[in-house]
Scaffold this motif. Sequence first.
Motif, PDB file in Angstrom:
ATOM      1  N   MET A 273       0.830  -1.209   0.000  1.00  0.00           N
ATOM      2  CA  MET A 273       0.000   0.000   0.000  1.00  0.00           C
ATOM      3  C   MET A 273       0.860   1.253   0.000  1.00  0.00           C
ATOM      4  SD  MET A 273      -2.853   1.266   2.819  1.00  0.00           S
ATOM      5  CE  MET A 273      -4.235   0.338   2.130  1.00  0.00           C
ATOM      6  N   VAL A 274       0.455   2.254  -0.801  1.00  0.00           N
ATOM      7  CA  VAL A 274       0.999   3.606  -0.753  1.00  0.00           C
ATOM      8  C   VAL A 274      -0.139   4.522  -0.321  1.00  0.00           C
ATOM      9  CG1 VAL A 274       2.065   5.486  -2.051  1.00  0.00           C
ATOM     10  CG2 VAL A 274       2.668   3.105  -2.574  1.00  0.00           C
ATOM     11  N   SER A 275       0.125   5.447   0.597  1.00  0.00           N
ATOM     12  CA  SER A 275      -0.980   6.231   1.149  1.00  0.00           C
ATOM     13  C   SER A 275      -0.564   7.641   1.531  1.00  0.00           C
ATOM     14  CB  SER A 275      -1.577   5.519   2.376  1.00  0.00           C
ATOM     15  OG  SER A 275      -0.610   5.382   3.401  1.00  0.00           O
ATOM     16  N   GLY A 276      -1.562   8.485   1.755  1.00  0.00           N
ATOM     17  CA  GLY A 276      -1.429   9.842   2.271  1.00  0.00           C
ATOM     18  C   GLY A 276      -2.773  10.225   2.868  1.00  0.00           C
ATOM     19  N   HIS A 277      -2.900  11.391   3.441  1.00  0.00           N
ATOM     20  CA  HIS A 277      -4.220  11.850   3.894  1.00  0.00           C
ATOM     21  C   HIS A 277      -4.587  13.105   3.115  1.00  0.00           C
ATOM     22  CE1 HIS A 277      -3.295  15.407   6.491  1.00  0.00           C
ATOM     23  NE2 HIS A 277      -2.160  14.782   6.768  1.00  0.00           N
ATOM     24  N   TYR A 278      -5.860  13.191   2.735  1.00  0.00           N
ATOM     25  CA  TYR A 278      -6.274  14.265   1.830  1.00  0.00           C
ATOM     26  C   TYR A 278      -7.028  15.384   2.532  1.00  0.00           C
ATOM     27  CZ  TYR A 278     -11.045  12.319   1.744  1.00  0.00           C
ATOM     28  OH  TYR A 278     -12.295  11.881   2.093  1.00  0.00           O
ATOM     29  N   SER A 292       0.450  17.211  -0.732  1.00  0.00           N
ATOM     30  CA  SER A 292       1.629  16.654  -1.399  1.00  0.00           C
ATOM     31  C   SER A 292       1.647  15.135  -1.321  1.00  0.00           C
ATOM     32  CB  SER A 292       2.903  17.251  -0.799  1.00  0.00           C
ATOM     33  OG  SER A 292       3.045  16.907   0.568  1.00  0.00           O
ATOM     34  N   GLY A 293       1.368  14.573  -0.145  1.00  0.00           N
ATOM     35  CA  GLY A 293       1.320  13.117  -0.025  1.00  0.00           C
ATOM     36  C   GLY A 293       0.181  12.510  -0.821  1.00  0.00           C
ATOM     37  N   THR A 294      -0.917  13.262  -0.934  1.00  0.00           N
ATOM     38  CA  THR A 294      -2.057  12.785  -1.720  1.00  0.00           C
ATOM     39  C   THR A 294      -1.701  12.695  -3.195  1.00  0.00           C
ATOM     40  OG1 THR A 294      -3.659  13.699  -0.141  1.00  0.00           O
ATOM     41  CG2 THR A 294      -4.433  13.308  -2.382  1.00  0.00           C
ATOM     42  N   VAL A 295      -1.086  13.742  -3.745  1.00  0.00           N
ATOM     43  CA  VAL A 295      -0.795  13.716  -5.183  1.00  0.00           C
ATOM     44  C   VAL A 295       0.374  12.787  -5.492  1.00  0.00           C
ATOM     45  CG1 VAL A 295      -1.807  15.983  -5.507  1.00  0.00           C
ATOM     46  CG2 VAL A 295       0.669  15.804  -5.181  1.00  0.00           C
ATOM     47  N   LEU A 296       1.297  12.605  -4.539  1.00  0.00           N
ATOM     48  CA  LEU A 296       2.312  11.560  -4.713  1.00  0.00           C
ATOM     49  C   LEU A 296       1.641  10.207  -4.887  1.00  0.00           C
ATOM     50  CD1 LEU A 296       5.569  10.964  -2.697  1.00  0.00           C
ATOM     51  CD2 LEU A 296       3.843   9.170  -2.792  1.00  0.00           C
ATOM     52  N   THR A 297       0.695   9.909  -4.016  1.00  0.00           N
ATOM     53  CA  THR A 297      -0.018   8.635  -4.088  1.00  0.00           C
ATOM     54  C   THR A 297      -0.762   8.499  -5.410  1.00  0.00           C
ATOM     55  OG1 THR A 297      -0.253   8.637  -1.669  1.00  0.00           O
ATOM     56  CG2 THR A 297      -1.739   7.199  -2.914  1.00  0.00           C
ATOM     57  N   ASN A 349       2.821   8.809   3.315  1.00  0.00           N
ATOM     58  CA  ASN A 349       3.522  10.016   2.878  1.00  0.00           C
ATOM     59  C   ASN A 349       2.791  11.247   3.383  1.00  0.00           C
ATOM     60  OD1 ASN A 349       5.505   8.753   0.722  1.00  0.00           O
ATOM     61  ND2 ASN A 349       3.511   7.760   0.503  1.00  0.00           N
ATOM     62  N   ASP A 350       3.398  11.935   4.328  1.00  0.00           N
ATOM     63  CA  ASP A 350       2.741  13.071   4.970  1.00  0.00           C
ATOM     64  C   ASP A 350       3.714  14.255   4.967  1.00  0.00           C
ATOM     65  OD1 ASP A 350       1.102  14.737   6.411  1.00  0.00           O
ATOM     66  OD2 ASP A 350       0.716  13.287   8.015  1.00  0.00           O
ATOM     67  N   MET A 351       3.447  15.227   4.092  1.00  0.00           N
ATOM     68  CA  MET A 351       4.255  16.438   3.940  1.00  0.00           C
ATOM     69  C   MET A 351       5.577  16.108   3.246  1.00  0.00           C
ATOM     70  SD  MET A 351       3.356  18.588   7.396  1.00  0.00           S
ATOM     71  CE  MET A 351       4.372  17.595   8.457  1.00  0.00           C
ATOM     72  N   VAL A 352       5.518  15.924   1.940  1.00  0.00           N
ATOM     73  CA  VAL A 352       6.669  15.438   1.177  1.00  0.00           C
ATOM     74  C   VAL A 352       7.188  16.462   0.168  1.00  0.00           C
ATOM     75  CG1 VAL A 352       5.994  13.026   1.442  1.00  0.00           C
ATOM     76  CG2 VAL A 352       5.182  14.316  -0.548  1.00  0.00           C
ATOM     77  N   ALA A 353       6.785  17.728   0.276  1.00  0.00           N
ATOM     78  CA  ALA A 353       7.167  18.680  -0.781  1.00  0.00           C
ATOM     79  C   ALA A 353       7.410  20.099  -0.299  1.00  0.00           C
ATOM     80  CB  ALA A 353       6.102  18.689  -1.872  1.00  0.00           C
ATOM     81  N   THR A 354       7.642  20.325   0.974  1.00  0.00           N
ATOM     82  CA  THR A 354       7.803  21.706   1.429  1.00  0.00           C
ATOM     83  C   THR A 354       8.959  22.401   0.716  1.00  0.00           C
ATOM     84  OG1 THR A 354       8.158  23.163   3.330  1.00  0.00           O
ATOM     85  CG2 THR A 354       9.276  21.042   3.375  1.00  0.00           C
ATOM     86  N   SER A 355       8.795  23.678   0.463  1.00  0.00           N
ATOM     87  CA  SER A 355       9.853  24.505  -0.124  1.00  0.00           C
ATOM     88  C   SER A 355      10.675  25.223   0.945  1.00  0.00           C
ATOM     89  CB  SER A 355       9.246  25.530  -1.087  1.00  0.00           C
ATOM     90  OG  SER A 355       8.289  26.340  -0.418  1.00  0.00           O
ATOM     91  N   TRP A 356      10.396  24.969   2.211  1.00  0.00           N
ATOM     92  CA  TRP A 356      11.145  25.603   3.303  1.00  0.00           C
ATOM     93  C   TRP A 356      12.598  25.161   3.224  1.00  0.00           C
ATOM     94  CZ3 TRP A 356      11.746  23.792   8.927  1.00  0.00           C
ATOM     95  CH2 TRP A 356      12.199  24.841   9.742  1.00  0.00           C
ATOM     96  N   ALA A 438       2.228  28.224  -3.797  1.00  0.00           N
ATOM     97  CA  ALA A 438       3.204  29.285  -4.007  1.00  0.00           C
ATOM     98  C   ALA A 438       4.135  29.460  -2.818  1.00  0.00           C
ATOM     99  CB  ALA A 438       2.489  30.598  -4.309  1.00  0.00           C
ATOM    100  N   LYS A 439       3.638  29.271  -1.609  1.00  0.00           N
ATOM    101  CA  LYS A 439       4.414  29.557  -0.417  1.00  0.00           C
ATOM    102  C   LYS A 439       5.060  28.334   0.219  1.00  0.00           C
ATOM    103  CE  LYS A 439       1.591  33.595   0.858  1.00  0.00           C
ATOM    104  NZ  LYS A 439       2.624  34.627   0.839  1.00  0.00           N
ATOM    105  N   ASN A 440       4.671  27.109  -0.196  1.00  0.00           N
ATOM    106  CA  ASN A 440       5.128  25.965   0.589  1.00  0.00           C
ATOM    107  C   ASN A 440       5.284  24.679  -0.208  1.00  0.00           C
ATOM    108  OD1 ASN A 440       6.005  24.810   3.026  1.00  0.00           O
ATOM    109  ND2 ASN A 440       3.958  24.060   3.522  1.00  0.00           N
ATOM    110  N   VAL A 441       5.489  24.753  -1.511  1.00  0.00           N
ATOM    111  CA  VAL A 441       5.656  23.522  -2.294  1.00  0.00           C
ATOM    112  C   VAL A 441       6.874  23.643  -3.201  1.00  0.00           C
ATOM    113  CG1 VAL A 441       4.679  22.104  -4.155  1.00  0.00           C
ATOM    114  CG2 VAL A 441       3.262  22.765  -2.202  1.00  0.00           C
ATOM    115  N   SER A 442       7.720  22.625  -3.153  1.00  0.00           N
ATOM    116  CA  SER A 442       8.856  22.464  -4.049  1.00  0.00           C
ATOM    117  C   SER A 442       8.602  21.256  -4.932  1.00  0.00           C
ATOM    118  CB  SER A 442      10.147  22.262  -3.256  1.00  0.00           C
ATOM    119  OG  SER A 442      11.156  21.679  -4.063  1.00  0.00           O
ATOM    120  N   LEU A 443       8.551  21.466  -6.242  1.00  0.00           N
ATOM    121  CA  LEU A 443       8.363  20.334  -7.146  1.00  0.00           C
ATOM    122  C   LEU A 443       9.597  19.441  -7.187  1.00  0.00           C
ATOM    123  CD1 LEU A 443       6.328  21.715 -10.181  1.00  0.00           C
ATOM    124  CD2 LEU A 443       5.539  20.684  -8.043  1.00  0.00           C
TER     125      LEU A 443
END
Length: 463
Positions: A273-278, A292-297, A349-356, A438-443
């Motif tokens: 299983m691969v998962s995230g919460h939406y 981010s974890g949702t769209v990864l899944t 996968n929970d919070m996998v793309a922050t740009s911080w 715009a403020k918190n995602v790094s592709l």
Amino acid sequence: MTDTSGLSRRGLLGAVAGVTAATAIPAAPAWAADDQRPGALHHPKLDRYDRQIVSELSSERALRHLQVLSEDIGPRIGGTASEKRAADYIAGQLDRFGYRTTLQPFPVADKFIAQIEDVRGILPDDLCWQAGAAPGGKLDVSVEGPVRDVGPATAPVWPADVAGSIVIADDTAAARPAFVAEAATRGAVGVILLPADLVFPRRASAFQPAGLTDAPIPVIGVAQVQKRLIREALAVVTSLPLRISTKAHRNLISNNVIGERRGRSGANGPIVMVSGHYDSVIGAPGANDDGSGTVLTMELARVMSRLNTNATLRFALWGSEEQGLIGSRYHVAQLPQDQRDRYKAVFQNDMVATSWDPAITYWILSFTGLANTATDAVRASGERLGYAPQMVGPVLRGASDHQSFQEVGIASANFSWRGEISPAHLEPPYHSPEDTIAKNVSLERLQVSMELIGTAAYATARL
């Protein structure tokens, strides 16, 4: 195909084509399969199975799903219509990828939500202006008036022109009942309670003020960044009229969304299983947590739908995680022991793309603190991709949906980009109105996360 027994049909199948064009889009990764990734120790050493994953993954495709979830839909509060819109959209996409998709409904607590509207258009419009509403305040109403700042609720300084205004004050729980009663007596039409600032990097979230009973006016709790912006506006304008609306959401049903494709081993074979919460918290668009974890899944579901695996593949998006892992715990509770025994690994996968910028560590989080099939597989993928030095763990930590599985002995872990000192060092936009694309995602980080989890999940499911 979708199991529709007792389930609502999907309503957002075409939404991905209509995402907001005005989004400030992060830079997309530009590396080829054999290129060294940003921050990696060396060039990747991929086998032919890894290449089947990394050559097909697209963070830009994942971004389009994230725009639907965090911008078109926005905050996805457990059990509300916004969360259901997201569930329908996700299920529709899994349908398209060819999975047998089900919605798993379960009851959740009532929610009390507010919306702030800026009558003059003075406040910034690049963040969310949702807030929490007090269950004991006036609900299902909309009021409008100029803002009056009275300072701390424990020692307010009341101006002469409170009548007809919306009063803001620094909140203290013990002072709330008396303060709100006094504001109403003086003729205020509403109250906005301001949270105390948290220690950096944390920022206070919007909240549902408790401790009130039958207050005659609406009372709402805003986030730290909203507090700052309101006070900054008051410092430079002669009038800041706002409209606040409150709504009670009762008798709520949340949903897990689960897509399945049976593997070569058949109906009784192993499951990966691969998962995230939406869902998201009140007042947060949830772009990183956990859009981010949702769209990864979702993107891994698309890519892996074409691959031959021995294990049955399940892709799960949990509802109402933010209320205490309710969706995943409900799901696990419904699994008989023979089904639990089939699980080889759950990759949460929970919070996998922050740009911080300081979030340079990829944390492997285990509720037991011990290694298992999921942690080992991702560790091995990190070695092949050159990311081993940036990976820490397994480290003992729950607080996401892997915990629900590990509590019953299923191999699982949560994977997340966070600050290097501790997995508790989360980015400032966490649980805030600034958790936006715009403020918190790094592709780039999203792409690396997809590659790590995709290659690990495929290696686990393939044999």
